[in-house]
Scaffold this motif. Structure first.
Motif, mmCIF file in Angstrom:
data_model
loop_
_atom_site.group_PDB
_atom_site.id
_atom_site.type_symbol
_atom_site.label_atom_id
_atom_site.label_comp_id
_atom_site.label_asym_id
_atom_site.label_seq_id
_atom_site.Cartn_x
_atom_site.Cartn_y
_atom_site.Cartn_z
ATOM 1 N N SER A 186 -32.507 -25.685 -10.686
ATOM 2 C CA SER A 186 -32.912 -26.965 -9.829
ATOM 3 C C SER A 186 -32.609 -26.401 -8.245
ATOM 4 N N LEU A 187 -33.759 -25.470 -7.934
ATOM 5 C CA LEU A 187 -33.708 -25.164 -6.634
ATOM 6 C C LEU A 187 -35.109 -25.208 -5.991
ATOM 7 N N THR A 188 -35.439 -25.576 -4.909
ATOM 8 C CA THR A 188 -36.676 -25.564 -4.584
ATOM 9 C C THR A 188 -36.847 -24.354 -3.378
ATOM 10 N N TYR A 189 -38.182 -24.010 -2.768
ATOM 11 C CA TYR A 189 -38.175 -23.223 -1.722
ATOM 12 C C TYR A 189 -39.261 -23.714 -0.704
ATOM 13 N N GLU A 190 -39.026 -23.246 0.525
ATOM 14 C CA GLU A 190 -40.351 -23.452 1.410
ATOM 15 C C GLU A 190 -40.400 -22.354 2.316
ATOM 16 N N TRP A 191 -41.687 -22.251 2.999
ATOM 17 C CA TRP A 191 -41.732 -20.975 4.080
ATOM 18 C C TRP A 191 -41.691 -21.715 5.265
ATOM 19 N N ASN A 192 -40.767 -20.951 5.869
ATOM 20 C CA ASN A 192 -40.547 -21.201 7.273
ATOM 21 C C ASN A 192 -40.383 -19.884 8.170
ATOM 22 N N GLN A 193 -41.298 -19.795 9.241
ATOM 23 C CA GLN A 193 -41.639 -18.928 10.056
ATOM 24 C C GLN A 193 -41.352 -17.385 9.286
ATOM 25 N N GLY A 194 -42.212 -17.308 8.197
ATOM 26 C CA GLY A 194 -42.466 -16.100 7.615
ATOM 27 C C GLY A 194 -41.364 -15.539 6.371
ATOM 28 N N LYS A 195 -40.337 -16.611 6.235
ATOM 29 C CA LYS A 195 -39.039 -16.468 5.403
ATOM 30 C C LYS A 195 -39.222 -17.602 4.617
ATOM 31 N N ILE A 196 -38.829 -17.279 3.324
ATOM 32 C CA ILE A 196 -38.630 -18.196 2.316
ATOM 33 C C ILE A 196 -37.231 -18.797 2.161
ATOM 34 N N ILE A 197 -37.079 -19.964 2.170
ATOM 35 C CA ILE A 197 -35.788 -20.698 2.174
ATOM 36 C C ILE A 197 -35.491 -21.425 0.981
ATOM 37 N N ILE A 198 -34.293 -21.152 0.282
ATOM 38 C CA ILE A 198 -34.119 -21.870 -0.913
ATOM 39 C C ILE A 198 -33.047 -22.749 -0.669
#
Length: 75
Positions: free
Chosen positions: A58-70
């Motif tokens: 039940s997690l999502t992820y997004e790209w932010n400034q070259g990093k993946i944020i969970i």
């Protein structure tokens, strides 16, 4: 050998550390929750690997400034 990484009752933070190593990226997972993951990912496709780990947790992820944020999914 086949580029598959299997985990049994492994802290999800350790799984994200392995994703970092295999794909050469930074994964930001800020959680004090002690959650374990059982499953696998293949090192041939980053998006698929993230989906395989995040979806059952039940997690999502997004790209932010070259990093993946969970993040946790909002219900």
């Amino acid at each position: 050998i086949k580029g598959e990484f299997w985990f049994t009752n492994t802290p999800v933070s350790k799984v994200f550390e392995e994703i970092e190593r295999q794909f050469g990226i930074d994964v930001i997972y800020n959680s004090s929750a002690n959650r374990n993951y059982t499953g696998y990912f293949n090192k041939n496709n980053l998006s698929e690997a993230l989906m395989n780990v995040c979806e059952p947790m039940s997690l999502t992820y997004e790209w932010n400034q070259g990093k993946i944020i969970i993040k946790y999914k909002h219900l």
